[in-house]
Design an enzyme around this catalytic site. Structure first.
Site, PDB file in Angstrom:
ATOM      1  N   THR A 124     -48.210 -11.871 -10.221  1.00 44.93           N
ATOM      2  CA  THR A 124     -49.474 -12.355 -10.763  1.00 44.93           C
ATOM      3  C   THR A 124     -49.292 -13.685 -11.490  1.00 44.93           C
ATOM      4  OG1 THR A 124     -51.037 -11.886 -12.561  1.00 44.93           O
ATOM      5  CG2 THR A 124     -48.960 -10.772 -12.692  1.00 44.93           C
ATOM      6  N   ASP A 125     -50.370 -14.464 -11.556  1.00 43.83           N
ATOM      7  CA  ASP A 125     -50.316 -15.716 -12.328  1.00 43.83           C
ATOM      8  C   ASP A 125     -50.161 -15.444 -13.825  1.00 43.83           C
ATOM      9  OD1 ASP A 125     -52.889 -14.765 -12.834  1.00 43.83           O
ATOM     10  OD2 ASP A 125     -53.931 -16.588 -12.186  1.00 43.83           O
ATOM     11  N   GLU A 126     -50.400 -14.187 -14.241  1.00 40.14           N
ATOM     12  CA  GLU A 126     -50.345 -13.888 -15.678  1.00 40.14           C
ATOM     13  C   GLU A 126     -48.932 -14.024 -16.246  1.00 40.14           C
ATOM     14  OE1 GLU A 126     -52.842 -10.680 -17.033  1.00 40.14           O
ATOM     15  OE2 GLU A 126     -54.077 -10.803 -15.232  1.00 40.14           O
ATOM     16  N   TYR A 148     -48.528  -6.055 -20.133  1.00 34.86           N
ATOM     17  CA  TYR A 148     -48.644  -6.034 -18.665  1.00 34.86           C
ATOM     18  C   TYR A 148     -47.921  -7.240 -18.066  1.00 34.86           C
ATOM     19  CZ  TYR A 148     -50.709  -7.258 -14.132  1.00 34.86           C
ATOM     20  OH  TYR A 148     -50.880  -7.651 -12.826  1.00 34.86           O
ATOM     21  N   LYS A 152     -44.559  -7.524 -15.604  1.00 37.91           N
ATOM     22  CA  LYS A 152     -44.549  -8.168 -14.282  1.00 37.91           C
ATOM     23  C   LYS A 152     -43.508  -9.301 -14.265  1.00 37.91           C
ATOM     24  CE  LYS A 152     -46.906  -7.467 -11.153  1.00 37.91           C
ATOM     25  NZ  LYS A 152     -46.808  -6.505 -10.015  1.00 37.91           N
TER      26      LYS A 152
HETATM   27  P1  NAD Z   1     -54.390  -1.048  -8.973  1.00 34.31           P
HETATM   28  O1  NAD Z   1     -54.191  -0.616 -10.380  1.00 34.31           O
HETATM   29  O2  NAD Z   1     -55.746  -1.001  -8.378  1.00 34.31           O
HETATM   30  O3  NAD Z   1     -53.435  -0.177  -8.005  1.00 34.31           O
HETATM   31  C1  NAD Z   1     -52.133   0.147  -8.346  1.00 34.31           C
HETATM   32  C2  NAD Z   1     -51.683   1.276  -7.413  1.00 34.31           C
HETATM   33  O4  NAD Z   1     -50.310   1.593  -7.706  1.00 34.31           O
HETATM   34  C3  NAD Z   1     -52.466   2.581  -7.599  1.00 34.31           C
HETATM   35  O5  NAD Z   1     -52.823   3.116  -6.346  1.00 34.31           O
HETATM   36  C4  NAD Z   1     -51.492   3.503  -8.314  1.00 34.31           C
HETATM   37  O6  NAD Z   1     -51.687   4.883  -8.030  1.00 34.31           O
HETATM   38  C5  NAD Z   1     -50.162   3.001  -7.766  1.00 34.31           C
HETATM   39  N1  NAD Z   1     -49.040   3.309  -8.652  1.00 34.31           N
HETATM   40  C6  NAD Z   1     -48.962   3.132  -9.999  1.00 34.31           C
HETATM   41  N2  NAD Z   1     -47.767   3.557 -10.461  1.00 34.31           N
HETATM   42  C7  NAD Z   1     -47.073   3.983  -9.369  1.00 34.31           C
HETATM   43  C8  NAD Z   1     -45.764   4.517  -9.210  1.00 34.31           C
HETATM   44  N3  NAD Z   1     -44.942   4.701 -10.254  1.00 34.31           N
HETATM   45  N4  NAD Z   1     -45.364   4.853  -7.969  1.00 34.31           N
HETATM   46  C9  NAD Z   1     -46.196   4.700  -6.892  1.00 34.31           C
HETATM   47  N5  NAD Z   1     -47.446   4.205  -6.999  1.00 34.31           N
HETATM   48  C10 NAD Z   1     -47.870   3.846  -8.230  1.00 34.31           C
HETATM   49  O7  NAD Z   1     -53.772  -2.509  -8.892  1.00 34.31           O
HETATM   50  P2  NAD Z   1     -54.220  -3.759  -8.003  1.00 34.31           P
HETATM   51  O8  NAD Z   1     -55.241  -4.516  -8.727  1.00 34.31           O
HETATM   52  O9  NAD Z   1     -54.440  -3.308  -6.633  1.00 34.31           O
HETATM   53  O10 NAD Z   1     -52.884  -4.624  -8.064  1.00 34.31           O
HETATM   54  C11 NAD Z   1     -51.858  -4.411  -7.099  1.00 34.31           C
HETATM   55  C12 NAD Z   1     -50.693  -5.337  -7.414  1.00 34.31           C
HETATM   56  O11 NAD Z   1     -51.137  -6.689  -7.375  1.00 34.31           O
HETATM   57  C13 NAD Z   1     -50.094  -5.112  -8.798  1.00 34.31           C
HETATM   58  O12 NAD Z   1     -48.698  -5.252  -8.691  1.00 34.31           O
HETATM   59  C14 NAD Z   1     -50.680  -6.248  -9.631  1.00 34.31           C
HETATM   60  O13 NAD Z   1     -49.789  -6.629 -10.662  1.00 34.31           O
HETATM   61  C15 NAD Z   1     -50.811  -7.336  -8.588  1.00 34.31           C
HETATM   62  N6  NAD Z   1     -51.870  -8.331  -8.833  1.00 34.31           N
HETATM   63  C16 NAD Z   1     -53.142  -7.905  -9.089  1.00 34.31           C
HETATM   64  C17 NAD Z   1     -54.146  -8.847  -9.275  1.00 34.31           C
HETATM   65  C18 NAD Z   1     -55.593  -8.445  -9.515  1.00 34.31           C
HETATM   66  O14 NAD Z   1     -56.430  -9.295  -9.801  1.00 34.31           O
HETATM   67  N7  NAD Z   1     -55.944  -7.166  -9.401  1.00 34.31           N
HETATM   68  C19 NAD Z   1     -53.840 -10.215  -9.234  1.00 34.31           C
HETATM   69  C20 NAD Z   1     -52.521 -10.604  -8.954  1.00 34.31           C
HETATM   70  C21 NAD Z   1     -51.554  -9.643  -8.763  1.00 34.31           C
HETATM   71  P1  TYD Z   2     -59.619  -8.432 -16.409  1.00 30.79           P
HETATM   72  O1  TYD Z   2     -60.512  -8.102 -15.262  1.00 30.79           O
HETATM   73  O2  TYD Z   2     -59.114  -7.319 -17.267  1.00 30.79           O
HETATM   74  O3  TYD Z   2     -58.418  -9.277 -15.816  1.00 30.79           O
HETATM   75  P2  TYD Z   2     -57.217 -10.081 -16.594  1.00 30.79           P
HETATM   76  O4  TYD Z   2     -57.287  -9.841 -18.033  1.00 30.79           O
HETATM   77  O5  TYD Z   2     -56.020  -9.441 -15.986  1.00 30.79           O
HETATM   78  O6  TYD Z   2     -57.415 -11.515 -16.228  1.00 30.79           O
HETATM   79  O7  TYD Z   2     -60.367  -9.447 -17.356  1.00 30.79           O
HETATM   80  C1  TYD Z   2     -60.810 -10.711 -16.876  1.00 30.79           C
HETATM   81  C2  TYD Z   2     -61.349 -11.502 -18.050  1.00 30.79           C
HETATM   82  O8  TYD Z   2     -62.522 -10.828 -18.536  1.00 30.79           O
HETATM   83  C3  TYD Z   2     -60.406 -11.571 -19.242  1.00 30.79           C
HETATM   84  O9  TYD Z   2     -60.568 -12.839 -19.856  1.00 30.79           O
HETATM   85  C4  TYD Z   2     -60.901 -10.478 -20.169  1.00 30.79           C
HETATM   86  C5  TYD Z   2     -62.389 -10.473 -19.926  1.00 30.79           C
HETATM   87  N1  TYD Z   2     -63.074  -9.171 -20.076  1.00 30.79           N
HETATM   88  C6  TYD Z   2     -64.235  -9.079 -20.848  1.00 30.79           C
HETATM   89  O10 TYD Z   2     -64.689 -10.052 -21.464  1.00 30.79           O
HETATM   90  N2  TYD Z   2     -64.855  -7.859 -20.923  1.00 30.79           N
HETATM   91  C7  TYD Z   2     -64.378  -6.747 -20.279  1.00 30.79           C
HETATM   92  O11 TYD Z   2     -64.978  -5.643 -20.417  1.00 30.79           O
HETATM   93  C8  TYD Z   2     -63.203  -6.860 -19.477  1.00 30.79           C
HETATM   94  C9  TYD Z   2     -62.638  -5.682 -18.749  1.00 30.79           C
HETATM   95  C10 TYD Z   2     -62.578  -8.116 -19.398  1.00 30.79           C
END
Ligand code: NAD
Ligand code: TYD
Length: 334
Positions: A124-126, A148, A152
């Site tokens: 992630t970019d985070e 988090y 990562k």
């Molecule tokens: P999510 O929380 O929707 O899904 C995570 C999945 O991992 C779930 O199905 C959960 O059951 C499974 N999981 C958790 N712990 C586990 C374990 N110990 N063993 C097996 N499975 C397990 O997450 P997401 O938003 O789909 O993100 C997926 C990946 O992409 C993550 O690694 C996250 O860091 C990365 N990512 C997410 C975003 C975003 O905006 N959502 C952006 C950049 C990177």
């Molecule tokens: P989020 O979807 O949790 O993603 P991330 O923190 O990983 O970027 O949040 C996106 C942005 O929205 C972040 O700046 C936090 C803000 N936010 C709110 O203002 N209200 C909310 O209820 C949530 C979940 C996030």
């Protein structure tokens, strides 16, 4: 190609599995997922009987299980499995360290032992922290601010070390904020849409001027497919959308499209350690592979809103379980 996808029952993983089975008619996918609160087999209901798809319920921190699974033979592992919500990591970082750090280490040991030819770490970019000006390049320092992001960044560093030390074929991608179908409604966009549909308050953390670069999940999946096939071991690829918005802009835009009043927004106290801005420089993936996002924000967000309108039973079930209103535990109305 035989793929092992971890965390495929979550948001991006389930979109990726759908994408791969559609794009590559000969590829097979095994999905290992622990089915935490964020994992949902309903996301994959339509493909559960597909002969090219297998589901294994399991935890990536379980060394024996991973060892057994990898002895079946896979060409590549794509590691999505993670605890992924910043607010949850603020309340309790333990599962983040277990899955994101220890789980990645177990998988990397599996790659070493079973000589898997490709390991894609979905990061992630985070991990770069927050930048008021400029964008993150792949060379930017890792300065995570939430538990988090720190977990990562730790798994990214393990990947780097396993590449340097053992020359394992590891590639890391770092993407910006995704949105689209099947996203768990504790993340901002699905939370806004589903709360608006129920005419419930929408918590805005702090002043609402934090900036994120929003990418439609299918564009991310397309980038991952390319990196999987063309990426170079040891390399990192940023993935973004050049679509920066403040949270306020984004929420107002969604409420406008949904014809809902702005007074649903409630300013609440700020997230501790809240990153001000994430901004991705994606020159590398654009110039090396000719990749670019192809979904406009207007199309992506209206598809997403329609999806949540048409799949109310999906999110209603989730919202009645271990979900949402995290802000009521952490943030107070101002
Ligand atoms: P999510 O929380 O929707 O899904 C995570 C999945 O991992 C779930 O199905 C959960 O059951 C499974 N999981 C958790 N712990 C586990 C374990 N110990 N063993 C097996 N499975 C397990 O997450 P997401 O938003 O789909 O993100 C997926 C990946 O992409 C993550 O690694 C996250 O860091 C990365 N990512 C997410 C975003 C975003 O905006 N959502 C952006 C950049 C990177
Ligand atoms: P989020 O979807 O949790 O993603 P991330 O923190 O990983 O970027 O949040 C996106 C942005 O929205 C972040 O700046 C936090 C803000 N936010 C709110 O203002 N209200 C909310 O209820 C949530 C979940 C996030």
């Amino acid at each position: 190609m035989r793929l092992l996808v971890t965390g495929g029952a979550g948001f991006i993983g389930s979109n990726f599995i759908h994408f791969i089975l559609k794009e590559h008619q000969l590829w097979q996918v095994t999905n290992i997922d622990k089915l935490t609160y964020a994992g949902n087999l309903e996301n994959l209901e339509d493909i559960k009987d597909n002969a090219r798809y297998i589901f294994v319920k399991g935890d990536i921190t379980n060394k024996e299980l991973i060892d057994n699974l990898l002895s079946r033979g896979f060409d590549a592992i794509i590691n999505f499995a993670a605890e992924s919500h910043v607010d949850r990591s603020i309340l309790d970082s333990s599962p983040f360290i277990d899955t994101n750090v220890k789980g990645t280490q177990v998988l990397l040991e599996g790659v070493r032992k079973h000589k898997v030819e490709r390991f894609l770490q979905i990061s992630t970019d985070e991990v770069y922290g927050s930048r008021e000006v400029e964008k993150f390049t792949e060379e930017s320092p890792l300065l995570p601010n939430s538990p988090y992001a720190a977990s990562k960044a730790s798994s990214d560093l393990l990947c780097r070390a396993y590449y340097s030390t053992y020359k394992l074929p590891i590639i890391t991608t770092r993407c910006s904020n995704n949105y689209g179908p099947y996203q768990f409604p504790e993340k901002l966009i699905p939370l806004v849409i589903t709360n608006a549909l129920e005419n419930r308050d929408i918590p805005v953390y702090g002043d609402g001027l934090n900036v994120r670069d929003w990418i439609y999940v299918e564009d991310h999946c397309r980038a991952l497919d390319l990196v999987l096939q063309k990426g170079k071991p040891g390399e990192i690829y940023n993935v973004g959308a050049n679509n920066e918005k403040t949270n306020l802009e984004l929420i107002e835009l969604i409420l406008n499209i949904m014809d809902k009043p702005k007074n649903l927004m409630k300013f609440v106290s700020d997230r501790p350690g809240h990153d001000r801005r994430y901004a991705i420089d994606m020159t590398k993936i654009e110039t090396e592979f000719g990749w670019k996002p192809i979904t406009s924000f207007e199309d992506g967000i209206s598809n997403t809103i329609k999806w949540y309108i048409n799949n109310e039973s999906w999110w209603q079930r989730i919202k009645s379980g271990d979900c949402v209103d995290y802000y009521q535990k952490v943030y107070s109305i101002r």
